[in-house]
Motif scaffolding. Structure first.
Motif, PDB file in Angstrom:
ATOM      1  N   ASP A  87       0.929  -0.921  -0.137  1.00 24.35           N
ATOM      2  CA  ASP A  87      -0.079  -0.321   0.296  1.00 24.35           C
ATOM      3  C   ASP A  87       0.621   0.893   0.327  1.00 24.35           C
ATOM      4  O   ASP A  87       1.795   1.423   0.617  1.00 24.35           O
ATOM      5  CB  ASP A  87      -1.092  -0.063   1.085  1.00 24.35           C
ATOM      6  N   ARG A  88       0.425   2.463  -0.353  1.00 24.58           N
ATOM      7  CA  ARG A  88       1.283   3.313  -0.968  1.00 24.58           C
ATOM      8  C   ARG A  88       1.762   4.309   0.652  1.00 24.58           C
ATOM      9  O   ARG A  88       2.274   4.653   1.229  1.00 24.58           O
ATOM     10  CB  ARG A  88       0.534   4.735  -1.382  1.00 24.58           C
ATOM     11  N   ILE A  89       1.054   4.376   1.475  1.00 25.56           N
ATOM     12  CA  ILE A  89       0.812   4.822   2.343  1.00 25.56           C
ATOM     13  C   ILE A  89       1.976   3.993   3.490  1.00 25.56           C
ATOM     14  O   ILE A  89       2.624   4.443   4.212  1.00 25.56           O
ATOM     15  CB  ILE A  89      -0.697   5.433   3.738  1.00 25.56           C
ATOM     16  N   GLU A  90       1.894   2.406   3.813  1.00 26.26           N
ATOM     17  CA  GLU A  90       2.815   1.876   4.391  1.00 26.26           C
ATOM     18  C   GLU A  90       4.250   2.520   3.162  1.00 26.26           C
ATOM     19  O   GLU A  90       5.401   2.006   3.953  1.00 26.26           O
ATOM     20  CB  GLU A  90       2.459   0.083   4.064  1.00 26.26           C
ATOM     21  N   GLN A  91       4.323   2.435   2.102  1.00 25.57           N
ATOM     22  CA  GLN A  91       5.261   2.379   1.401  1.00 25.57           C
ATOM     23  C   GLN A  91       6.217   3.452   2.213  1.00 25.57           C
ATOM     24  O   GLN A  91       6.935   4.453   3.122  1.00 25.57           O
ATOM     25  CB  GLN A  91       5.336   2.520  -0.035  1.00 25.57           C
ATOM     26  N   LEU A  92       4.915   4.752   1.935  1.00 31.33           N
ATOM     27  CA  LEU A  92       5.489   5.670   3.150  1.00 31.33           C
ATOM     28  C   LEU A  92       6.378   6.213   4.430  1.00 31.33           C
ATOM     29  O   LEU A  92       7.220   6.525   4.298  1.00 31.33           O
ATOM     30  CB  LEU A  92       4.219   7.386   3.196  1.00 31.33           C
ATOM     31  N   THR A 124      14.375  11.289  -1.533  1.00 30.62           N
ATOM     32  CA  THR A 124      13.734  10.888  -1.940  1.00 30.62           C
ATOM     33  C   THR A 124      12.692  11.838  -1.645  1.00 30.62           C
ATOM     34  O   THR A 124      12.551  11.805  -0.794  1.00 30.62           O
ATOM     35  CB  THR A 124      13.409   9.157  -2.176  1.00 30.62           C
ATOM     36  N   VAL A 177       8.983  13.101  -1.617  1.00 32.67           N
ATOM     37  CA  VAL A 177       8.025  12.536  -1.887  1.00 32.67           C
ATOM     38  C   VAL A 177       6.383  13.768  -2.155  1.00 32.67           C
ATOM     39  O   VAL A 177       6.803  14.448  -1.526  1.00 32.67           O
ATOM     40  CB  VAL A 177       7.311  11.777  -0.387  1.00 32.67           C
ATOM     41  N   ILE A 187       8.016   9.816  -5.774  1.00 35.69           N
ATOM     42  CA  ILE A 187       7.185   8.988  -5.140  1.00 35.69           C
ATOM     43  C   ILE A 187       5.370  10.534  -5.626  1.00 35.69           C
ATOM     44  O   ILE A 187       5.501  11.314  -4.277  1.00 35.69           O
ATOM     45  CB  ILE A 187       6.704   8.388  -4.363  1.00 35.69           C
ATOM     46  N   PHE A 204       1.488  11.616  -4.946  1.00 35.58           N
ATOM     47  CA  PHE A 204       0.739  11.738  -4.627  1.00 35.58           C
ATOM     48  C   PHE A 204      -0.633  12.384  -4.894  1.00 35.58           C
ATOM     49  O   PHE A 204       0.164  13.688  -4.744  1.00 35.58           O
ATOM     50  CB  PHE A 204       0.519  11.243  -3.039  1.00 35.58           C
ATOM     51  N   GLU A 252      -3.845  12.153  -4.615  1.00 41.58           N
ATOM     52  CA  GLU A 252      -4.803  11.571  -4.286  1.00 41.58           C
ATOM     53  C   GLU A 252      -5.429  12.169  -2.490  1.00 41.58           C
ATOM     54  O   GLU A 252      -4.243  13.152  -2.388  1.00 41.58           O
ATOM     55  CB  GLU A 252      -5.203   9.959  -3.846  1.00 41.58           C
TER      56      GLU A 252
END
Length: 269
Positions: free
Chosen positions: A2-7, A240, A242, A260, A262, A264
């Motif tokens: 999941d993208r939040i998990e990735q963050l 990185t 974000v 990365i 986001f 959304e």
């Protein structure tokens, strides 16, 4: 993943986290300068002056100082003292609080401070609703305004304050808001101290694992956060970027290796 998990994994792995925040973060958090709350609290001003939002109200050509400062008293209270720390800011603090972090922001609403961020790690480049400054820009000192706001709010009548409550410096000179709008903006000793701390943080992080967390930064003042973050992401070896941005997720700098976006709804948990 999941993208939040990735963050969260990126935050866990980072040696340094640099948060860059613009107006989009506060808007996503619920500070709506043109919504229902604004219409409710400013209905007298809307009816009398045909105001449409809090931002444009800042530039309204009031005919009297009594009207000008009545609107500013309401404005300061609405944006700075009325809201508690908003949940989105609290969530952000929760995910970076154990890291070596720093915040650079163009926001003037004090939400980072309210959410628990260490004030020595916050560089508010464009000022703070909580302060008056000499209208001339000199001397380079600020005056906290909360007591004044609390005093005058109950005394506003017909969108005016009593003449004797028009704010002044301790020696009787005119004041203005400590918000950057022209070359009279006061950068006091604290401002310069935080600017130095920001530069020191960037220098220390430049060769380490650095996470640039850019939140709601558009193109109003891109030279403060957006463009510098892209340059860091292009030049620093372990960095990185974000970017949370619904409307402007694109890069404008070449050579950014780890990026990365986001687009959304902004959230951190």
């Amino acid at each position: 993943m999941d993208r939040i998990e990735q963050l969260h994994q990126l935050i866990t792995d980072a040696d340094y986290v640099l948060v860059g925040a613009g107006a989009g973060l506060s808007a996503a958090a619920g500070l709506d300068y043109a919504g229902e709350d604004f219409r409710h609290e400013f209905h007298e001003w809307i009816n009398r002056y045909d105001m449409t939002d809090l931002y444009s109200a800042s530039f309204y050509p009031f005919k009297t100082k009594e009207e000008l400062w009545a609107c500013w008293a309401k404005h300061i209270w609405f944006a700075r003292y009325r809201p508690e720390a908003l949940p989105l800011y609290r969530q952000l603090f929760d995910v970076v609080r154990e890291k070596n972090y720093f915040v650079i922001t163009t926001n003037v609403d004090g939400q980072f401070e309210k959410a628990g961020f260490d004030t020595s790690r916050i560089f508010a480049t464009q000022g703070d609703y909580a302060y008056f400054q000499p209208a001339s820009g000199s001397p380079k000192v600020l005056y906290h305004n909360q007591n004044w706001v609390n005093q005058v709010l109950p005394l506003i009548r017909d969108c005016r304050i009593p003449t004797e409550l028009i704010p002044h410096t301790p020696d009787g000179k005119p004041v203005s808001m400590n918000l950057r709008c022209d070359d009279t903006f006061v950068e006091d000793e604290h401002w310069h101290q935080q600017a130095r701390r920001y530069q020191e943080f960037v220098e220390q992080a430049s060769t380490k694992r650095l996470l640039l967390l850019e939140l709601g930064v558009g193109f109003n003042t891109p030279v403060i956060i957006r463009f510098p973050f892209e340059r860091m992401a292009a030049q620093f070896p372990q960095t990185t970027l974000v970017r949370f941005n619904r409307d402007y997720p694109q890069l404008t700098t070449e050579g950014v290796k780890c990026f990365i976006p986001f687009t959304e709804e902004m959230r951190f948990s």
